[in-house]
Write a protein that holds these residues in place. Sequence first.
Motif, PDB file in Angstrom:
ATOM      1  N   MET A 101      58.774-100.705  27.303  1.00 40.39           N
ATOM      2  CA  MET A 101      58.005-101.824  26.512  1.00 40.39           C
ATOM      3  C   MET A 101      59.487-102.601  26.228  1.00 40.39           C
ATOM      4  O   MET A 101      59.223-103.806  26.584  1.00 40.39           O
ATOM      5  N   PRO A 102      60.466-102.118  25.693  1.00 37.89           N
ATOM      6  CA  PRO A 102      61.526-102.897  25.007  1.00 37.89           C
ATOM      7  C   PRO A 102      62.173-103.349  26.402  1.00 37.89           C
ATOM      8  O   PRO A 102      62.924-104.733  26.403  1.00 37.89           O
ATOM      9  N   ILE A 103      62.357-102.794  27.371  1.00 34.79           N
ATOM     10  CA  ILE A 103      63.167-103.093  28.802  1.00 34.79           C
ATOM     11  C   ILE A 103      62.157-104.536  29.236  1.00 34.79           C
ATOM     12  O   ILE A 103      62.719-105.534  29.547  1.00 34.79           O
ATOM     13  N   TRP A 104      60.820-104.357  29.524  1.00 37.76           N
ATOM     14  CA  TRP A 104      59.965-105.480  29.872  1.00 37.76           C
ATOM     15  C   TRP A 104      60.144-106.812  28.799  1.00 37.76           C
ATOM     16  O   TRP A 104      60.135-107.548  29.265  1.00 37.76           O
ATOM     17  N   THR A 105      60.280-106.177  27.525  1.00 33.90           N
ATOM     18  CA  THR A 105      60.308-107.248  26.659  1.00 33.90           C
ATOM     19  C   THR A 105      61.812-108.282  26.864  1.00 33.90           C
ATOM     20  O   THR A 105      61.674-109.319  26.722  1.00 33.90           O
ATOM     21  N   ALA A 106      62.806-107.631  27.140  1.00 32.12           N
ATOM     22  CA  ALA A 106      64.113-108.262  27.441  1.00 32.12           C
ATOM     23  C   ALA A 106      63.813-108.851  28.526  1.00 32.12           C
ATOM     24  O   ALA A 106      64.438-109.833  28.624  1.00 32.12           O
ATOM     25  N   ILE A 107      63.312-108.457  29.470  1.00 31.96           N
ATOM     26  CA  ILE A 107      63.333-109.166  30.954  1.00 31.96           C
ATOM     27  C   ILE A 107      62.328-110.435  30.943  1.00 31.96           C
ATOM     28  O   ILE A 107      62.737-111.547  31.103  1.00 31.96           O
ATOM     29  N   LEU A 108      61.141-110.475  30.211  1.00 27.91           N
ATOM     30  CA  LEU A 108      60.252-111.397  29.804  1.00 27.91           C
ATOM     31  C   LEU A 108      60.878-112.357  28.935  1.00 27.91           C
ATOM     32  O   LEU A 108      60.691-113.681  29.026  1.00 27.91           O
ATOM     33  N   ALA A 109      61.963-111.835  28.020  1.00 28.63           N
ATOM     34  CA  ALA A 109      62.473-113.027  27.067  1.00 28.63           C
ATOM     35  C   ALA A 109      63.416-113.745  27.739  1.00 28.63           C
ATOM     36  O   ALA A 109      63.630-114.831  27.937  1.00 28.63           O
ATOM     37  N   VAL A 110      64.007-113.294  28.772  1.00 27.24           N
ATOM     38  CA  VAL A 110      64.829-114.125  29.932  1.00 27.24           C
ATOM     39  C   VAL A 110      63.889-115.138  30.599  1.00 27.24           C
ATOM     40  O   VAL A 110      64.126-116.091  30.593  1.00 27.24           O
ATOM     41  N   VAL A 111      62.882-114.623  31.121  1.00 32.59           N
ATOM     42  CA  VAL A 111      62.066-115.578  31.928  1.00 32.59           C
ATOM     43  C   VAL A 111      61.279-116.310  30.957  1.00 32.59           C
ATOM     44  O   VAL A 111      61.410-117.494  31.479  1.00 32.59           O
ATOM     45  N   PHE A 112      60.811-116.292  29.917  1.00 34.72           N
ATOM     46  CA  PHE A 112      59.955-117.192  29.130  1.00 34.72           C
ATOM     47  C   PHE A 112      60.421-117.964  28.047  1.00 34.72           C
ATOM     48  O   PHE A 112      60.312-118.760  27.673  1.00 34.72           O
ATOM     49  N   LEU A 113      61.600-117.175  27.574  1.00 36.11           N
ATOM     50  CA  LEU A 113      62.217-117.567  26.147  1.00 36.11           C
ATOM     51  C   LEU A 113      63.782-118.192  26.556  1.00 36.11           C
ATOM     52  O   LEU A 113      64.172-118.545  25.669  1.00 36.11           O
ATOM     53  N   ARG A 114      63.962-118.092  27.767  1.00 37.49           N
ATOM     54  CA  ARG A 114      65.389-118.687  28.316  1.00 37.49           C
ATOM     55  C   ARG A 114      66.645-117.680  27.516  1.00 37.49           C
ATOM     56  O   ARG A 114      67.450-118.340  27.490  1.00 37.49           O
ATOM     57  N   GLU A 115      66.351-116.411  27.246  1.00 37.16           N
ATOM     58  CA  GLU A 115      67.216-115.595  26.641  1.00 37.16           C
ATOM     59  C   GLU A 115      68.257-115.311  27.647  1.00 37.16           C
ATOM     60  O   GLU A 115      68.081-115.406  28.758  1.00 37.16           O
ATOM     61  N   ARG A 116      69.769-115.156  27.417  1.00 36.07           N
ATOM     62  CA  ARG A 116      70.544-114.649  28.054  1.00 36.07           C
ATOM     63  C   ARG A 116      70.814-113.276  28.050  1.00 36.07           C
ATOM     64  O   ARG A 116      70.789-112.742  27.023  1.00 36.07           O
ATOM     65  N   MET A 117      71.104-112.604  29.193  1.00 33.77           N
ATOM     66  CA  MET A 117      71.538-111.086  29.248  1.00 33.77           C
ATOM     67  C   MET A 117      72.837-111.078  30.015  1.00 33.77           C
ATOM     68  O   MET A 117      72.721-111.427  31.006  1.00 33.77           O
ATOM     69  N   GLY A 118      73.791-110.511  29.255  1.00 38.76           N
ATOM     70  CA  GLY A 118      75.205-110.075  29.876  1.00 38.76           C
ATOM     71  C   GLY A 118      75.044-108.967  30.687  1.00 38.76           C
ATOM     72  O   GLY A 118      73.846-108.141  30.866  1.00 38.76           O
ATOM     73  N   LEU A 119      76.220-108.543  31.014  1.00 36.46           N
ATOM     74  CA  LEU A 119      76.463-107.385  32.052  1.00 36.46           C
ATOM     75  C   LEU A 119      76.020-106.082  31.280  1.00 36.46           C
ATOM     76  O   LEU A 119      75.089-105.302  31.911  1.00 36.46           O
ATOM     77  N   TRP A 120      76.253-105.838  29.890  1.00 33.28           N
ATOM     78  CA  TRP A 120      75.857-104.698  29.129  1.00 33.28           C
ATOM     79  C   TRP A 120      74.364-104.497  29.165  1.00 33.28           C
ATOM     80  O   TRP A 120      73.687-103.578  28.953  1.00 33.28           O
ATOM     81  N   LYS A 121      73.606-105.716  28.769  1.00 30.00           N
ATOM     82  CA  LYS A 121      72.026-105.584  28.656  1.00 30.00           C
ATOM     83  C   LYS A 121      71.563-105.297  29.965  1.00 30.00           C
ATOM     84  O   LYS A 121      70.404-104.819  29.959  1.00 30.00           O
ATOM     85  N   ASN A 122      71.866-105.844  31.064  1.00 25.07           N
ATOM     86  CA  ASN A 122      71.417-105.586  32.273  1.00 25.07           C
ATOM     87  C   ASN A 122      71.590-104.364  32.624  1.00 25.07           C
ATOM     88  O   ASN A 122      70.757-103.587  33.421  1.00 25.07           O
TER      89      ASN A 122
END
Length: 164
Positions: free
Chosen positions: A103-124
């Motif tokens: 669930m936290p993984i999907w939350t991070a991915i969905l935050a990028v898609v819907f909330l325009r969050e940024r994920m750098g190398l380490w988060k990816n």
Amino acid sequence: MNSILKAALWMAGWLTCMATMAVAGRETTRELHVFQVMELRSLIGLMMLVPAIAAAGGVRSLRTEHIGRHIFRNVAHYGAQFGWLMALTLIPLAQVISIEFTMPIWTAILAVVFLRERMGLWKNLAVVLGLVGVAIIVRPFGGPINVGQLIALAASMGFAISVI
């Protein structure tokens, strides 16, 4: 009491509640359909909320300008709970819990898609390693994925949608 001890106690309480809910859910679904369990859970929850709503000023205290968002969130959460409980009846508890922890993984991915969050190398990298880790736990020797695992995965995604 220091904050680390408080956090540990809250976490222990949460884990106890989750373990109790998982065992109770599995045992209850031996006698009742998942839908019946969900409706009983909702009814009991509603009975527990009525005094709090009344104390807050009644139904008027629930007024919101974002009713569509609340309905969408609640439908996603209800569907995720239904899927989680259904998965409990189909696959081992350890697999349900392992898949639920995506669930936290999907939350991070969905935050990028819907909330325009940024994920750098380490988060990816963390997302990729987390998914690989769950795949190893759930299917250590490969082989086909069964319907219970897919339902648990959909439930995890539903919980992530609910959080977003």
